[in-house]
Design an enzyme around this catalytic site. Sequence first.
Site, PDB file in Angstrom:
ATOM      1  N   ARG A  81      45.039  33.288  27.993  1.00 17.28           N
ATOM      2  CA  ARG A  81      43.987  33.494  28.976  1.00 17.28           C
ATOM      3  C   ARG A  81      42.977  32.366  28.843  1.00 17.28           C
ATOM      4  O   ARG A  81      42.390  32.160  27.784  1.00 17.28           O
ATOM      5  CB  ARG A  81      43.271  34.826  28.790  1.00 17.28           C
ATOM      6  CG  ARG A  81      42.113  34.937  29.786  1.00 17.28           C
ATOM      7  CD  ARG A  81      41.400  36.227  29.788  1.00 17.28           C
ATOM      8  NE  ARG A  81      40.280  36.146  30.722  1.00 17.28           N
ATOM      9  CZ  ARG A  81      39.492  37.132  30.981  1.00 17.28           C
ATOM     10  NH1 ARG A  81      39.675  38.309  30.418  1.00 17.28           N
ATOM     11  NH2 ARG A  81      38.502  36.981  31.828  1.00 17.28           N
ATOM     12  N   ARG A  90      42.921  35.095  36.243  1.00 15.84           N
ATOM     13  CA  ARG A  90      43.279  35.172  34.827  1.00 15.84           C
ATOM     14  C   ARG A  90      44.710  35.610  34.623  1.00 15.84           C
ATOM     15  O   ARG A  90      45.247  36.375  35.412  1.00 15.84           O
ATOM     16  CB  ARG A  90      42.337  36.085  34.067  1.00 15.84           C
ATOM     17  CG  ARG A  90      42.387  37.517  34.571  1.00 15.84           C
ATOM     18  CD  ARG A  90      41.115  38.243  34.325  1.00 15.84           C
ATOM     19  NE  ARG A  90      40.184  37.877  35.360  1.00 15.84           N
ATOM     20  CZ  ARG A  90      39.202  38.632  35.782  1.00 15.84           C
ATOM     21  NH1 ARG A  90      38.987  39.783  35.244  1.00 15.84           N
ATOM     22  NH2 ARG A  90      38.404  38.254  36.727  1.00 15.84           N
ATOM     23  N   ASP A  93      43.706  40.348  31.476  1.00 17.23           N
ATOM     24  CA  ASP A  93      42.385  40.871  31.158  1.00 17.23           C
ATOM     25  C   ASP A  93      42.594  42.248  30.558  1.00 17.23           C
ATOM     26  O   ASP A  93      43.300  43.079  31.142  1.00 17.23           O
ATOM     27  CB  ASP A  93      41.534  40.958  32.435  1.00 17.23           C
ATOM     28  CG  ASP A  93      40.110  41.376  32.160  1.00 17.23           C
ATOM     29  OD1 ASP A  93      39.566  41.015  31.108  1.00 17.23           O
ATOM     30  OD2 ASP A  93      39.526  42.071  33.016  1.00 17.23           O
ATOM     31  N   ASP A  95      40.423  45.452  29.070  1.00 17.13           N
ATOM     32  CA  ASP A  95      39.093  46.043  28.937  1.00 17.13           C
ATOM     33  C   ASP A  95      39.192  47.400  28.264  1.00 17.13           C
ATOM     34  O   ASP A  95      40.068  48.207  28.598  1.00 17.13           O
ATOM     35  CB  ASP A  95      38.442  46.236  30.309  1.00 17.13           C
ATOM     36  CG  ASP A  95      37.991  44.937  30.937  1.00 17.13           C
ATOM     37  OD1 ASP A  95      37.557  44.035  30.203  1.00 17.13           O
ATOM     38  OD2 ASP A  95      38.062  44.824  32.178  1.00 17.13           O
TER      39      ASP A  95
END
Length: 168
Positions: A81, A90, A93, A95
Site C-alpha cells: 500500500r 489504494r 485498506d 480499518d
Amino acid sequence: MANIVLALGTNLGDRVQNLQDAINHLAPEVQVIKVSDIYETEPWGFADQPKFLNSVLLAQTSLKPLALLEYVKHIEATLKRAVTFRYGPRIIDLDILLYDDLIMHTDILSIPHPFMTERAFVMIPLVSIAPDLIHPELKMSIKEIAKNINLSGVILYQPAKIKSRGQK
C-alpha cells in the site's frame, strides 16, 4: 481473546486478490471467523478514482488495540500500500471498526471507528454477517443503525468466497 470487526477495501490492481491477500496475512495474530460478501462501491471522499471492493470480517485476536493497529498497518505495507492522500486510491485498506465493546479515542486510533455508521460500504456487509452486534457507543444493533443510512450505491460484487487459511 478479543472479538473484533475489520473493514477491508481496495480499488487498485486485482481487487479480489488484494482482499484475499490481506486475509491471508492476518494469521496468526488474527483468527478470521466470518467474512462478508464483497461489495462494489463508488469512491468515498475523492471521486476521481476507480470503484472500490469492500468487505468486512469478524475475527478474534489477543493483540491489544494499538498493537492490532500496528499489525494491520504492517500488513498494508507488506501488500505494497502506497501512502498517497486521504481517501485516495489504494491496493488495500484495513480499518478496525470494533474491538469487543471497547470505547477508545486517541490521536491515532478511535474505536468504534468514528465514521462506520455513516458509510454504507461498511454497514451493508456488516449487517449481513453480524446484524445483532451492538455498537458500544450508540447502544443499538447494527441492523437498527443500518436502517438510518442511505444504502444506495453499494452493489453485491461477489458472494463470500474468501476464506481464512484455516477455513474450509
